[in-house]
Design a protein around this motif. Sequence first.
Motif, PDB file in Angstrom:
ATOM      1  N   LYS A   1     -59.880 -52.111 -54.140  1.00 32.99           N
ATOM      2  CA  LYS A   1     -59.655 -51.191 -55.149  1.00 32.99           C
ATOM      3  C   LYS A   1     -59.895 -51.931 -56.429  1.00 32.99           C
ATOM      4  O   LYS A   1     -59.329 -53.165 -56.569  1.00 32.99           O
ATOM      5  N   PRO A   2     -60.633 -51.543 -57.353  1.00 30.21           N
ATOM      6  CA  PRO A   2     -61.040 -52.467 -58.784  1.00 30.21           C
ATOM      7  C   PRO A   2     -59.592 -52.525 -59.457  1.00 30.21           C
ATOM      8  O   PRO A   2     -58.679 -51.601 -59.552  1.00 30.21           O
ATOM      9  N   GLN A   3     -59.537 -53.619 -59.967  1.00 35.22           N
ATOM     10  CA  GLN A   3     -58.424 -54.017 -60.578  1.00 35.22           C
ATOM     11  C   GLN A   3     -58.373 -53.699 -62.222  1.00 35.22           C
ATOM     12  O   GLN A   3     -57.256 -53.564 -62.657  1.00 35.22           O
ATOM     13  N   THR A   4     -59.564 -53.295 -62.734  1.00 39.49           N
ATOM     14  CA  THR A   4     -59.428 -53.025 -64.146  1.00 39.49           C
ATOM     15  C   THR A   4     -59.079 -51.442 -64.199  1.00 39.49           C
ATOM     16  O   THR A   4     -59.247 -50.674 -63.237  1.00 39.49           O
ATOM     17  N   ARG A   5     -58.546 -51.082 -65.257  1.00 33.69           N
ATOM     18  CA  ARG A   5     -58.304 -49.533 -65.419  1.00 33.69           C
ATOM     19  C   ARG A   5     -59.627 -48.865 -65.593  1.00 33.69           C
ATOM     20  O   ARG A   5     -60.130 -49.067 -66.706  1.00 33.69           O
ATOM     21  N   LEU A   6     -59.756 -47.962 -64.886  1.00 37.35           N
ATOM     22  CA  LEU A   6     -60.882 -46.973 -64.859  1.00 37.35           C
ATOM     23  C   LEU A   6     -60.605 -45.611 -65.296  1.00 37.35           C
ATOM     24  O   LEU A   6     -59.355 -45.254 -64.921  1.00 37.35           O
ATOM     25  N   ARG A   7     -61.546 -45.081 -66.130  1.00 36.17           N
ATOM     26  CA  ARG A   7     -61.305 -43.685 -66.340  1.00 36.17           C
ATOM     27  C   ARG A   7     -62.272 -42.741 -65.050  1.00 36.17           C
ATOM     28  O   ARG A   7     -63.348 -43.309 -64.303  1.00 36.17           O
ATOM     29  N   LEU A   8     -61.486 -41.889 -64.371  1.00 35.05           N
ATOM     30  CA  LEU A   8     -62.047 -41.375 -63.246  1.00 35.05           C
ATOM     31  C   LEU A   8     -62.348 -39.839 -63.523  1.00 35.05           C
ATOM     32  O   LEU A   8     -62.040 -39.295 -64.304  1.00 35.05           O
ATOM     33  N   CYS A   9     -63.522 -39.651 -62.630  1.00 37.52           N
ATOM     34  CA  CYS A   9     -64.112 -38.463 -62.814  1.00 37.52           C
ATOM     35  C   CYS A   9     -64.077 -37.929 -61.553  1.00 37.52           C
ATOM     36  O   CYS A   9     -64.567 -38.491 -60.456  1.00 37.52           O
ATOM     37  N   GLU A  10     -63.767 -36.540 -61.146  1.00 33.46           N
ATOM     38  CA  GLU A  10     -64.171 -35.878 -59.830  1.00 33.46           C
ATOM     39  C   GLU A  10     -65.704 -35.274 -60.123  1.00 33.46           C
ATOM     40  O   GLU A  10     -65.701 -34.684 -60.732  1.00 33.46           O
ATOM     41  N   VAL A  11     -66.485 -35.908 -58.967  1.00 28.76           N
ATOM     42  CA  VAL A  11     -67.731 -35.426 -59.161  1.00 28.76           C
ATOM     43  C   VAL A  11     -68.055 -34.413 -57.958  1.00 28.76           C
ATOM     44  O   VAL A  11     -67.884 -34.586 -56.795  1.00 28.76           O
ATOM     45  N   SER A  12     -68.345 -33.152 -58.225  1.00 29.18           N
ATOM     46  CA  SER A  12     -68.500 -32.101 -57.316  1.00 29.18           C
ATOM     47  C   SER A  12     -69.881 -31.455 -56.956  1.00 29.18           C
ATOM     48  O   SER A  12     -70.511 -31.409 -58.299  1.00 29.18           O
ATOM     49  N   PHE A  13     -70.427 -31.593 -56.137  1.00 29.72           N
ATOM     50  CA  PHE A  13     -71.927 -31.211 -55.731  1.00 29.72           C
ATOM     51  C   PHE A  13     -71.910 -29.672 -55.237  1.00 29.72           C
ATOM     52  O   PHE A  13     -71.259 -29.385 -54.208  1.00 29.72           O
ATOM     53  N   TYR A  14     -72.752 -29.060 -55.878  1.00 27.82           N
ATOM     54  CA  TYR A  14     -72.756 -27.585 -55.577  1.00 27.82           C
ATOM     55  C   TYR A  14     -74.235 -27.407 -54.964  1.00 27.82           C
ATOM     56  O   TYR A  14     -75.075 -27.832 -55.233  1.00 27.82           O
ATOM     57  N   VAL A  15     -74.385 -26.959 -53.663  1.00 26.04           N
ATOM     58  CA  VAL A  15     -75.492 -26.650 -53.171  1.00 26.04           C
ATOM     59  C   VAL A  15     -75.854 -25.300 -52.670  1.00 26.04           C
ATOM     60  O   VAL A  15     -74.840 -24.403 -52.328  1.00 26.04           O
ATOM     61  N   GLN A  16     -77.134 -24.886 -53.043  1.00 27.86           N
ATOM     62  CA  GLN A  16     -77.548 -23.383 -52.521  1.00 27.86           C
ATOM     63  C   GLN A  16     -78.140 -23.588 -50.997  1.00 27.86           C
ATOM     64  O   GLN A  16     -79.338 -24.258 -50.891  1.00 27.86           O
ATOM     65  N   PHE A  17     -77.354 -23.353 -49.876  1.00 28.83           N
ATOM     66  CA  PHE A  17     -77.902 -23.557 -48.604  1.00 28.83           C
ATOM     67  C   PHE A  17     -79.189 -22.386 -48.317  1.00 28.83           C
ATOM     68  O   PHE A  17     -78.945 -21.279 -48.903  1.00 28.83           O
ATOM     69  N   PHE A  18     -80.060 -22.718 -47.597  1.00 29.72           N
ATOM     70  CA  PHE A  18     -81.078 -21.853 -47.313  1.00 29.72           C
ATOM     71  C   PHE A  18     -80.351 -20.643 -46.491  1.00 29.72           C
ATOM     72  O   PHE A  18     -79.687 -20.604 -45.805  1.00 29.72           O
ATOM     73  N   GLY A  19     -81.032 -19.405 -47.268  1.00 30.27           N
ATOM     74  CA  GLY A  19     -80.307 -17.972 -46.726  1.00 30.27           C
ATOM     75  C   GLY A  19     -79.193 -17.763 -47.379  1.00 30.27           C
ATOM     76  O   GLY A  19     -78.952 -16.616 -47.402  1.00 30.27           O
ATOM     77  N   ASP A  20     -78.830 -18.456 -48.228  1.00 24.37           N
ATOM     78  CA  ASP A  20     -77.524 -17.883 -48.898  1.00 24.37           C
ATOM     79  C   ASP A  20     -77.905 -17.896 -50.388  1.00 24.37           C
ATOM     80  O   ASP A  20     -78.833 -18.384 -51.015  1.00 24.37           O
ATOM     81  N   ARG A  21     -77.404 -16.877 -51.069  1.00 26.49           N
ATOM     82  CA  ARG A  21     -77.404 -16.501 -52.458  1.00 26.49           C
ATOM     83  C   ARG A  21     -76.709 -17.206 -53.320  1.00 26.49           C
ATOM     84  O   ARG A  21     -77.297 -17.651 -54.395  1.00 26.49           O
ATOM     85  N   GLU A  22     -75.581 -17.316 -53.085  1.00 29.66           N
ATOM     86  CA  GLU A  22     -74.581 -18.284 -53.795  1.00 29.66           C
ATOM     87  C   GLU A  22     -74.709 -19.752 -53.244  1.00 29.66           C
ATOM     88  O   GLU A  22     -74.586 -20.002 -52.212  1.00 29.66           O
ATOM     89  N   ALA A  23     -74.173 -20.464 -54.610  1.00 32.36           N
ATOM     90  CA  ALA A  23     -74.150 -21.920 -54.332  1.00 32.36           C
ATOM     91  C   ALA A  23     -72.646 -22.223 -54.002  1.00 32.36           C
ATOM     92  O   ALA A  23     -71.758 -21.429 -54.173  1.00 32.36           O
ATOM     93  N   GLN A  24     -72.216 -23.182 -52.927  1.00 29.02           N
ATOM     94  CA  GLN A  24     -71.226 -23.416 -52.410  1.00 29.02           C
ATOM     95  C   GLN A  24     -70.829 -25.118 -52.625  1.00 29.02           C
ATOM     96  O   GLN A  24     -71.628 -25.782 -52.671  1.00 29.02           O
ATOM     97  N   LEU A  25     -69.611 -25.203 -52.817  1.00 27.21           N
ATOM     98  CA  LEU A  25     -69.152 -26.645 -53.052  1.00 27.21           C
ATOM     99  C   LEU A  25     -69.555 -27.412 -51.731  1.00 27.21           C
ATOM    100  O   LEU A  25     -69.112 -26.850 -50.719  1.00 27.21           O
ATOM    101  N   ALA A  26     -70.248 -28.426 -51.813  1.00 24.67           N
ATOM    102  CA  ALA A  26     -70.474 -29.118 -50.497  1.00 24.67           C
ATOM    103  C   ALA A  26     -70.034 -30.343 -50.394  1.00 24.67           C
ATOM    104  O   ALA A  26     -70.075 -31.059 -49.356  1.00 24.67           O
ATOM    105  N   TYR A  27     -69.773 -31.251 -51.684  1.00 30.28           N
ATOM    106  CA  TYR A  27     -69.384 -32.514 -51.559  1.00 30.28           C
ATOM    107  C   TYR A  27     -68.597 -32.991 -52.862  1.00 30.28           C
ATOM    108  O   TYR A  27     -68.865 -32.503 -53.675  1.00 30.28           O
ATOM    109  N   VAL A  28     -67.528 -33.790 -52.466  1.00 25.86           N
ATOM    110  CA  VAL A  28     -66.784 -34.323 -53.764  1.00 25.86           C
ATOM    111  C   VAL A  28     -66.636 -35.820 -53.505  1.00 25.86           C
ATOM    112  O   VAL A  28     -66.045 -36.286 -52.546  1.00 25.86           O
ATOM    113  N   LEU A  29     -66.787 -36.499 -54.618  1.00 25.76           N
ATOM    114  CA  LEU A  29     -66.439 -38.023 -54.618  1.00 25.76           C
ATOM    115  C   LEU A  29     -65.651 -38.291 -55.771  1.00 25.76           C
ATOM    116  O   LEU A  29     -65.754 -37.506 -56.967  1.00 25.76           O
ATOM    117  N   TYR A  30     -65.158 -39.575 -56.214  1.00 31.57           N
ATOM    118  CA  TYR A  30     -64.375 -40.018 -57.182  1.00 31.57           C
ATOM    119  C   TYR A  30     -65.544 -40.978 -57.965  1.00 31.57           C
ATOM    120  O   TYR A  30     -65.805 -41.840 -57.033  1.00 31.57           O
TER     121      TYR A  30
END
Length: 166
Positions: free
Chosen positions: A71-100
């Motif tokens: 774990k980095p020792q410096t004080r970091l500013r954090l962002c939650e990064v969310s990837f939304y994907v439109q899966f083939f055959g779906d009309r709406e995008a869905q949350l597919a992956y989250v990282l920091y």
Amino acid sequence: MRHPIVLVLTLLLASVTNPLPAWAKGKSVLITLTCDGLARPIEIVDSVALGFQFGPWGGAFLDASSVVVAKPQTRLRLCEVSFYVQFFGDREAQLAYVLYYGYDPAASSSPGYIYLPGRGEPWYSLNVGTILRSGRDGRWQVAARAWEAEVMRPALARAGQANRAS
């Protein structure tokens, strides 16, 4: 009459033994950043940022040449990064992956870090349902410089300018 049956069986066998490439699973259509110190989430819809390589299956947000880090020792500013994907055959995008993503805003030349949620943490089940990254979940890793340069730093700079303007 036998030829159509052979053709159908051949196509069926080919579809079962030849899995779809990763890009055939879906297309990234939106990335949201929810960051410490920002009033509202940042939405990224840039075609470069949403390209396969920077999405959940391409994984180019991780520096493949680096090892897992403490774990980095410096004080970091954090962002939650969310990837939304439109899966083939779906009309709406869905949350597919989250990282920091953690970065030091005062040290723009220093690399940022990625944390992939581990077993028992929020988003772990979602992430492993999208793609397995054995040995990387629940650990800090160095962010890929290209991902930072082309996706994260420009989005954060635009958000910073918008905050100063308001």
